[in-house]
Structure formats: structure tokens, C-alpha cells
Scaffold this motif. Sequence first.
Motif, PDB file in Angstrom:
ATOM      1  N   LYS A 137      16.878 -12.254  -0.534  1.00 52.44           N
ATOM      2  CA  LYS A 137      18.012 -12.038   0.546  1.00 52.44           C
ATOM      3  C   LYS A 137      18.660 -10.844   0.533  1.00 52.44           C
ATOM      4  N   ASN A 138      18.802 -10.226  -0.521  1.00 59.03           N
ATOM      5  CA  ASN A 138      19.433  -8.873  -0.663  1.00 59.03           C
ATOM      6  C   ASN A 138      18.589  -7.771  -0.119  1.00 59.03           C
ATOM      7  N   LEU A 139      17.242  -7.684  -0.403  1.00 59.83           N
ATOM      8  CA  LEU A 139      16.423  -6.755  -0.017  1.00 59.83           C
ATOM      9  C   LEU A 139      16.036  -7.097   1.393  1.00 59.83           C
ATOM     10  N   LYS A 140      16.232  -8.155   1.894  1.00 58.47           N
ATOM     11  CA  LYS A 140      15.864  -8.360   3.420  1.00 58.47           C
ATOM     12  C   LYS A 140      17.333  -7.686   4.065  1.00 58.47           C
ATOM     13  N   ASN A 141      18.356  -7.980   3.589  1.00 58.44           N
ATOM     14  CA  ASN A 141      19.557  -7.415   4.109  1.00 58.44           C
ATOM     15  C   ASN A 141      19.428  -6.054   4.304  1.00 58.44           C
ATOM     16  N   VAL A 142      18.917  -5.447   3.385  1.00 59.71           N
ATOM     17  CA  VAL A 142      18.905  -3.758   3.084  1.00 59.71           C
ATOM     18  C   VAL A 142      17.940  -3.260   4.422  1.00 59.71           C
ATOM     19  N   PHE A 143      16.720  -3.987   4.180  1.00 62.59           N
ATOM     20  CA  PHE A 143      15.527  -3.611   5.004  1.00 62.59           C
ATOM     21  C   PHE A 143      15.551  -3.988   6.372  1.00 62.59           C
ATOM     22  N   ASP A 144      16.444  -4.971   6.823  1.00 65.80           N
ATOM     23  CA  ASP A 144      16.516  -5.163   8.096  1.00 65.80           C
ATOM     24  C   ASP A 144      17.818  -4.386   8.899  1.00 65.80           C
ATOM     25  N   LYS A 145      18.531  -3.704   8.276  1.00 65.67           N
ATOM     26  CA  LYS A 145      19.367  -2.592   8.674  1.00 65.67           C
ATOM     27  C   LYS A 145      18.686  -1.590   9.200  1.00 65.67           C
ATOM     28  N   VAL A 146      17.650  -1.095   8.462  1.00 69.54           N
ATOM     29  CA  VAL A 146      16.934   0.166   9.075  1.00 69.54           C
ATOM     30  C   VAL A 146      15.476  -0.355   9.751  1.00 69.54           C
ATOM     31  N   GLY A 147      15.372  -1.784  10.124  1.00 71.10           N
ATOM     32  CA  GLY A 147      14.458  -1.971  11.002  1.00 71.10           C
ATOM     33  C   GLY A 147      13.006  -2.375  10.273  1.00 71.10           C
ATOM     34  N   VAL A 148      12.927  -2.627   8.972  1.00 68.68           N
ATOM     35  CA  VAL A 148      11.679  -2.431   8.395  1.00 68.68           C
ATOM     36  C   VAL A 148      11.632  -3.936   7.714  1.00 68.68           C
ATOM     37  N   SER A 149      10.488  -4.730   7.849  1.00 63.83           N
ATOM     38  CA  SER A 149       9.923  -5.721   7.230  1.00 63.83           C
ATOM     39  C   SER A 149       9.100  -5.453   6.269  1.00 63.83           C
ATOM     40  N   ILE A 150       9.746  -5.826   5.044  1.00 66.79           N
ATOM     41  CA  ILE A 150       8.784  -5.818   3.749  1.00 66.79           C
ATOM     42  C   ILE A 150       7.935  -7.044   3.247  1.00 66.79           C
ATOM     43  N   PHE A 151       8.454  -8.057   3.752  1.00 72.30           N
ATOM     44  CA  PHE A 151       7.898  -9.315   3.073  1.00 72.30           C
ATOM     45  C   PHE A 151       7.000 -10.092   4.333  1.00 72.30           C
ATOM     46  N   PRO A 152       5.997 -10.645   3.758  1.00 71.09           N
ATOM     47  CA  PRO A 152       4.769 -11.261   4.588  1.00 71.09           C
ATOM     48  C   PRO A 152       5.688 -12.318   5.328  1.00 71.09           C
ATOM     49  N   TYR A 153       5.182 -12.364   6.812  1.00 76.60           N
ATOM     50  CA  TYR A 153       5.957 -13.523   7.482  1.00 76.60           C
ATOM     51  C   TYR A 153       5.736 -14.852   7.071  1.00 76.60           C
ATOM     52  N   SER A 154       4.687 -15.172   6.383  1.00 83.04           N
ATOM     53  CA  SER A 154       4.649 -16.440   5.454  1.00 83.04           C
ATOM     54  C   SER A 154       5.679 -16.773   4.535  1.00 83.04           C
TER      55      SER A 154
ATOM     56  N   SER B 289       0.838  -1.211   0.033  1.00 85.08           N
ATOM     57  CA  SER B 289       0.180   0.073  -0.219  1.00 85.08           C
ATOM     58  C   SER B 289       0.925   1.307  -0.015  1.00 85.08           C
ATOM     59  N   LEU B 290       0.247   2.293  -0.330  1.00 81.45           N
ATOM     60  CA  LEU B 290       1.120   3.560  -0.190  1.00 81.45           C
ATOM     61  C   LEU B 290       1.675   3.874   0.866  1.00 81.45           C
ATOM     62  N   LYS B 291       0.776   3.768   2.057  1.00 83.67           N
ATOM     63  CA  LYS B 291       1.236   4.008   3.462  1.00 83.67           C
ATOM     64  C   LYS B 291       2.457   3.211   3.847  1.00 83.67           C
ATOM     65  N   GLN B 292       2.472   1.932   3.515  1.00 86.36           N
ATOM     66  CA  GLN B 292       3.721   0.967   3.786  1.00 86.36           C
ATOM     67  C   GLN B 292       4.865   1.393   3.060  1.00 86.36           C
ATOM     68  N   MET B 293       4.609   1.883   1.773  1.00 87.26           N
ATOM     69  CA  MET B 293       5.708   2.585   0.948  1.00 87.26           C
ATOM     70  C   MET B 293       6.375   3.740   1.727  1.00 87.26           C
ATOM     71  N   ASP B 294       5.331   4.542   2.377  1.00 83.83           N
ATOM     72  CA  ASP B 294       5.934   5.607   2.721  1.00 83.83           C
ATOM     73  C   ASP B 294       6.659   5.453   3.941  1.00 83.83           C
ATOM     74  N   ASP B 295       6.147   4.645   5.045  1.00 86.79           N
ATOM     75  CA  ASP B 295       6.788   4.120   6.064  1.00 86.79           C
ATOM     76  C   ASP B 295       8.099   3.389   5.949  1.00 86.79           C
ATOM     77  N   ALA B 296       8.234   2.678   4.830  1.00 84.15           N
ATOM     78  CA  ALA B 296       9.822   1.653   4.552  1.00 84.15           C
ATOM     79  C   ALA B 296      10.478   2.975   4.157  1.00 84.15           C
ATOM     80  N   THR B 297      10.090   3.714   2.999  1.00 80.94           N
ATOM     81  CA  THR B 297      10.911   4.779   2.462  1.00 80.94           C
ATOM     82  C   THR B 297      11.386   5.609   3.534  1.00 80.94           C
ATOM     83  N   SER B 298      10.686   6.280   4.424  1.00 85.35           N
ATOM     84  CA  SER B 298      11.219   7.121   5.490  1.00 85.35           C
ATOM     85  C   SER B 298      12.304   6.812   6.097  1.00 85.35           C
ATOM     86  N   LYS B 299      12.440   5.483   6.590  1.00 83.19           N
ATOM     87  CA  LYS B 299      13.616   4.770   7.104  1.00 83.19           C
ATOM     88  C   LYS B 299      14.624   4.445   6.645  1.00 83.19           C
ATOM     89  N   LEU B 300      14.799   4.783   5.055  1.00 86.91           N
ATOM     90  CA  LEU B 300      15.908   4.684   4.301  1.00 86.91           C
ATOM     91  C   LEU B 300      16.927   5.673   4.230  1.00 86.91           C
TER      92      LEU B 300
END
Length: 100
Positions: free
Chosen positions: A69-86, A1-12
Motif C-alpha cells: 500500500k505504501n509503496l504503491k502510494n509513493v510510486f503512483d504519485k510519480v506515475g510508475v507501476s512497480i508491481f505486476p498486474y496480477s 531488472s536493472l532497466k526497470q530499476m533505472d526507469d523507476a528511480t529516474s522518476k523519483l
Amino acid sequence: SLKQMDDATSKLPYNLQVMLLHYWKSSDKGEAVGHLDELVENVCNEKLKRSSLFSNEVDALKYVLIVIKNLKNVFDKVGVSIFPYSMMCEYEQAIKEGAI
């Protein structure tokens, strides 16, 4: 969603924000994907210049796992989870089974 994108982007970091926002289009109508097999199937169905990106699902899975793997590494460093738990559970299982 747009909100998720905004939240994730703001932490990068700023440079990654610029890159992400430059390539992301709010008009992209991709469906939410909750499972690894759905993502691989969608990737296999994508067409690029009249031909499939990958010849089979095994090839697609390998590349999808590398990208995750690569996206997870980047987003883990800023404390954002972008993938569903499943999907993360399925990713971890595929890694344990030696998919890549």
C-alpha cells in the motif's frame, strides 16, 4: 531488472533516489514474484538472525499488504507501476476482504 530499476528511480524525487540506490544492490538475486501468495511465502521463508520474521502467513500477509500500500502510494504519485498486474488484482481483493 536493472532497466526497470533505472526507469523507476529516474522518476523519483532526488532524496528518494539517493535512499533507494543506497540500499539497493545490483548483486541482489531475488526472483521475480508475480503473485501475492508467492511474495508472502518468500517473506515467511526469509530468516533474520536465526528465526523467522513472521510466525505465520497471516501475519506476513498483513505486513506485506501494508508495505505494498505504501509503496504503491509513493510510486503512483510519480506515475510508475512497480508491481505486476496480477499482484495488484490480488492486493485489491485482499483489501476488499478486510485482510488489513
